[in-house]
Design an enzyme around this catalytic site. Structure first.
Site, PDB file in Angstrom:
ATOM      1  N   ARG A 114      -2.213  -8.049  13.788  1.00 55.88           N
ATOM      2  CA  ARG A 114      -2.571  -7.039  12.777  1.00 55.88           C
ATOM      3  C   ARG A 114      -3.326  -7.687  11.614  1.00 55.88           C
ATOM      4  O   ARG A 114      -4.291  -7.126  11.095  1.00 55.88           O
ATOM      5  CB  ARG A 114      -1.317  -6.323  12.278  1.00 55.88           C
ATOM      6  CG  ARG A 114      -0.820  -5.293  13.289  1.00 55.88           C
ATOM      7  CD  ARG A 114       0.687  -5.080  13.196  1.00 55.88           C
ATOM      8  NE  ARG A 114       1.085  -4.464  11.959  1.00 55.88           N
ATOM      9  CZ  ARG A 114       2.293  -4.638  11.394  1.00 55.88           C
ATOM     10  NH1 ARG A 114       3.176  -5.429  11.943  1.00 55.88           N
ATOM     11  NH2 ARG A 114       2.580  -4.025  10.268  1.00 55.88           N
ATOM     12  N   ARG A 165      10.811  -6.543   5.596  1.00 58.19           N
ATOM     13  CA  ARG A 165      10.693  -5.096   5.340  1.00 58.19           C
ATOM     14  C   ARG A 165      11.678  -4.319   6.224  1.00 58.19           C
ATOM     15  O   ARG A 165      11.831  -4.629   7.399  1.00 58.19           O
ATOM     16  CB  ARG A 165       9.259  -4.651   5.639  1.00 58.19           C
ATOM     17  CG  ARG A 165       9.058  -3.134   5.620  1.00 58.19           C
ATOM     18  CD  ARG A 165       7.630  -2.741   5.436  1.00 58.19           C
ATOM     19  NE  ARG A 165       6.724  -3.168   6.491  1.00 58.19           N
ATOM     20  CZ  ARG A 165       5.405  -3.055   6.422  1.00 58.19           C
ATOM     21  NH1 ARG A 165       4.837  -2.547   5.351  1.00 58.19           N
ATOM     22  NH2 ARG A 165       4.645  -3.451   7.422  1.00 58.19           N
ATOM     23  N   ARG A 202      10.684  -2.035  11.703  1.00 61.66           N
ATOM     24  CA  ARG A 202       9.614  -1.534  12.575  1.00 61.66           C
ATOM     25  C   ARG A 202       9.410  -2.531  13.714  1.00 61.66           C
ATOM     26  O   ARG A 202       9.424  -3.734  13.470  1.00 61.66           O
ATOM     27  CB  ARG A 202       8.318  -1.399  11.769  1.00 61.66           C
ATOM     28  CG  ARG A 202       8.228  -0.123  10.985  1.00 61.66           C
ATOM     29  CD  ARG A 202       7.050  -0.118  10.053  1.00 61.66           C
ATOM     30  NE  ARG A 202       5.784  -0.543  10.639  1.00 61.66           N
ATOM     31  CZ  ARG A 202       4.619  -0.523  10.006  1.00 61.66           C
ATOM     32  NH1 ARG A 202       4.564  -0.112   8.750  1.00 61.66           N
ATOM     33  NH2 ARG A 202       3.525  -0.921  10.591  1.00 61.66           N
ATOM     34  N   ARG A 225      -9.890   2.032   8.695  1.00 55.41           N
ATOM     35  CA  ARG A 225      -9.569   0.624   8.945  1.00 55.41           C
ATOM     36  C   ARG A 225     -10.759  -0.129   9.508  1.00 55.41           C
ATOM     37  O   ARG A 225     -10.666  -1.336   9.727  1.00 55.41           O
ATOM     38  CB  ARG A 225      -8.427   0.547   9.952  1.00 55.41           C
ATOM     39  CG  ARG A 225      -7.053   0.313   9.353  1.00 55.41           C
ATOM     40  CD  ARG A 225      -6.049   0.375  10.478  1.00 55.41           C
ATOM     41  NE  ARG A 225      -4.858  -0.372  10.258  1.00 55.41           N
ATOM     42  CZ  ARG A 225      -3.738   0.104   9.738  1.00 55.41           C
ATOM     43  NH1 ARG A 225      -3.707   1.334   9.282  1.00 55.41           N
ATOM     44  NH2 ARG A 225      -2.670  -0.643   9.660  1.00 55.41           N
ATOM     45  N   LYS A 240       0.834  -1.227   0.000  1.00 54.40           N
ATOM     46  CA  LYS A 240       0.000   0.000   0.000  1.00 54.40           C
ATOM     47  C   LYS A 240       0.860   1.264   0.000  1.00 54.40           C
ATOM     48  O   LYS A 240       0.639   2.168  -0.784  1.00 54.40           O
ATOM     49  CB  LYS A 240      -0.835   0.079   1.296  1.00 54.40           C
ATOM     50  CG  LYS A 240      -2.004  -0.802   1.383  1.00 54.40           C
ATOM     51  CD  LYS A 240      -2.913  -0.371   2.541  1.00 54.40           C
ATOM     52  CE  LYS A 240      -2.273  -0.318   3.903  1.00 54.40           C
ATOM     53  NZ  LYS A 240      -1.923  -1.592   4.509  1.00 54.40           N
TER      54      LYS A 240
HETATM   55  P1  AMP Z   1       0.504   0.897   9.413  1.00 54.14           P
HETATM   56  O1  AMP Z   1       1.784   1.645   9.230  1.00 54.14           O
HETATM   57  O2  AMP Z   1      -0.598   1.365   8.524  1.00 54.14           O
HETATM   58  O3  AMP Z   1       0.702  -0.596   9.376  1.00 54.14           O
HETATM   59  O4  AMP Z   1       0.004   1.235  10.911  1.00 54.14           O
HETATM   60  C1  AMP Z   1       0.784   0.885  12.032  1.00 54.14           C
HETATM   61  C2  AMP Z   1      -0.107   0.831  13.265  1.00 54.14           C
HETATM   62  O5  AMP Z   1      -0.673   2.130  13.517  1.00 54.14           O
HETATM   63  C3  AMP Z   1      -1.310  -0.094  13.161  1.00 54.14           C
HETATM   64  O6  AMP Z   1      -0.980  -1.448  13.448  1.00 54.14           O
HETATM   65  C4  AMP Z   1      -2.234   0.509  14.216  1.00 54.14           C
HETATM   66  O7  AMP Z   1      -1.805   0.175  15.522  1.00 54.14           O
HETATM   67  C5  AMP Z   1      -2.001   2.011  14.032  1.00 54.14           C
HETATM   68  N1  AMP Z   1      -2.939   2.576  13.052  1.00 54.14           N
HETATM   69  C6  AMP Z   1      -2.648   3.039  11.788  1.00 54.14           C
HETATM   70  N2  AMP Z   1      -3.754   3.474  11.173  1.00 54.14           N
HETATM   71  C7  AMP Z   1      -4.787   3.291  12.048  1.00 54.14           C
HETATM   72  C8  AMP Z   1      -6.199   3.511  11.989  1.00 54.14           C
HETATM   73  N3  AMP Z   1      -6.789   3.993  10.882  1.00 54.14           N
HETATM   74  N4  AMP Z   1      -6.935   3.198  13.091  1.00 54.14           N
HETATM   75  C9  AMP Z   1      -6.360   2.705  14.199  1.00 54.14           C
HETATM   76  N5  AMP Z   1      -5.047   2.436  14.308  1.00 54.14           N
HETATM   77  C10 AMP Z   1      -4.255   2.730  13.245  1.00 54.14           C
END
Ligand code: AMP
Length: 222
Positions: A174, A127, A162, A88, A13
């Site tokens: 996740r 990653r 990460r 989400r 993404k």
């Molecule tokens: P990502 O980089 O998109 O994988 O996001 C990393 C983490 O940030 C996720 O596993 C969630 O803990 C938090 N997070 C990101 N976007 C959201 C969202 N829209 N709602 C809630 N938590 C989020």
């Protein structure tokens, strides 16, 4: 054009959103990146969000939704934006509809990336991301390694993994949340007729760059 990027963790993404953003000038708004920047800077929002992120859980809407609403108030989103990681849940999608309605705006396209699950887990584990929050370049040790091991090609900062990518438990959590809470959004937006589903997979030799290139051609009407 206002776009939402959808797809499980590790589908690419961020990569696809980044390329479209570069080519169109529409900002890529990644909620995960905003949280990580706040965590690094030690802000109140970052400290709160980290309690959830480190466990692979969703950050509550009371924190996430106003953060996105504020970002969408910024002038650089006038011509278009690419949401990466938000919404989400159906609840967040409904709140986004309300925020956009107030601005007389709507979502024009939802790009839904799909990848076989074994491939996504492998990609998450391999990653690496640039530690410089202003750069945030993403690499993959197998498919897209940096030229010099451990160093970002773009800015020379060290690459890191990460924290939520290094724990199997957080990865599984996740993906579980994606399947139960996020994937129903595909139907939500399909009912509005705006979903474009694309498979990203080494199996069919189609990676994020190919998908992004096709989408940009479509946007530009080529
Ligand atoms: P990502 O980089 O998109 O994988 O996001 C990393 C983490 O940030 C996720 O596993 C969630 O803990 C938090 N997070 C990101 N976007 C959201 C969202 N829209 N709602 C809630 N938590 C989020």
């Amino acid at each position: 054009m206002n776009i939402i990027m959808m797809g499980a963790q590790g589908t690419g993404k961020g990569t696809v959103a980044g390329i479209i953003s570069e080519q169109t000038g529409w900002p890529q708004i990644s909620t995960g990146d905003i949280f990580r920047k706040n965590i690094e800077e030690g802000t109140k929002l970052g400290i709160e969000a980290n309690n959830y992120i480190s466990k692979g859980e969703l950050v509550p809407d009371t924190i996430t939704v106003p953060m996105v609403a504020n970002r969408l108030n910024e002038g650089d989103t006038e011509e278009g934006f690419i949401l990466d990681g938000f919404p989400r849940t159906i609840e967040q999608a409904k709140k986004l509809d309300e925020i956009l309605e107030q601005k007389n705006k709507k979502i024009d396209m939802v790009i839904n990336l799909t990848t076989p699950r074994e491939e996504t887990i492998e990609r998450i584990l391999t990653r690496r991301v640039c530690s410089n929050q202003e750069c945030k370049a993403t690499y993959n040790l197998v498919m897209h390694p940096p030229k010099v091991e451990g160093i970002c090609d773009k800015c020379g900062a060290p690459l890191v993994q990460r924290k939520d990518d290094s724990s199997r438990e957080a990865i599984n959590k996740r993906l579980e949340i994606y399947d139960s809470q996020t994937s129903p959004l595909v139907e939500y937006y399909s009912n509005k007729g705006i979903v474009r589903t694309e498979e990203v997979s080494t199996r069919i030799n189609r990676l994020g760059l190919d998908v992004a290139t096709d989408i940009i051609k479509g946007i530009k009407g080529e």
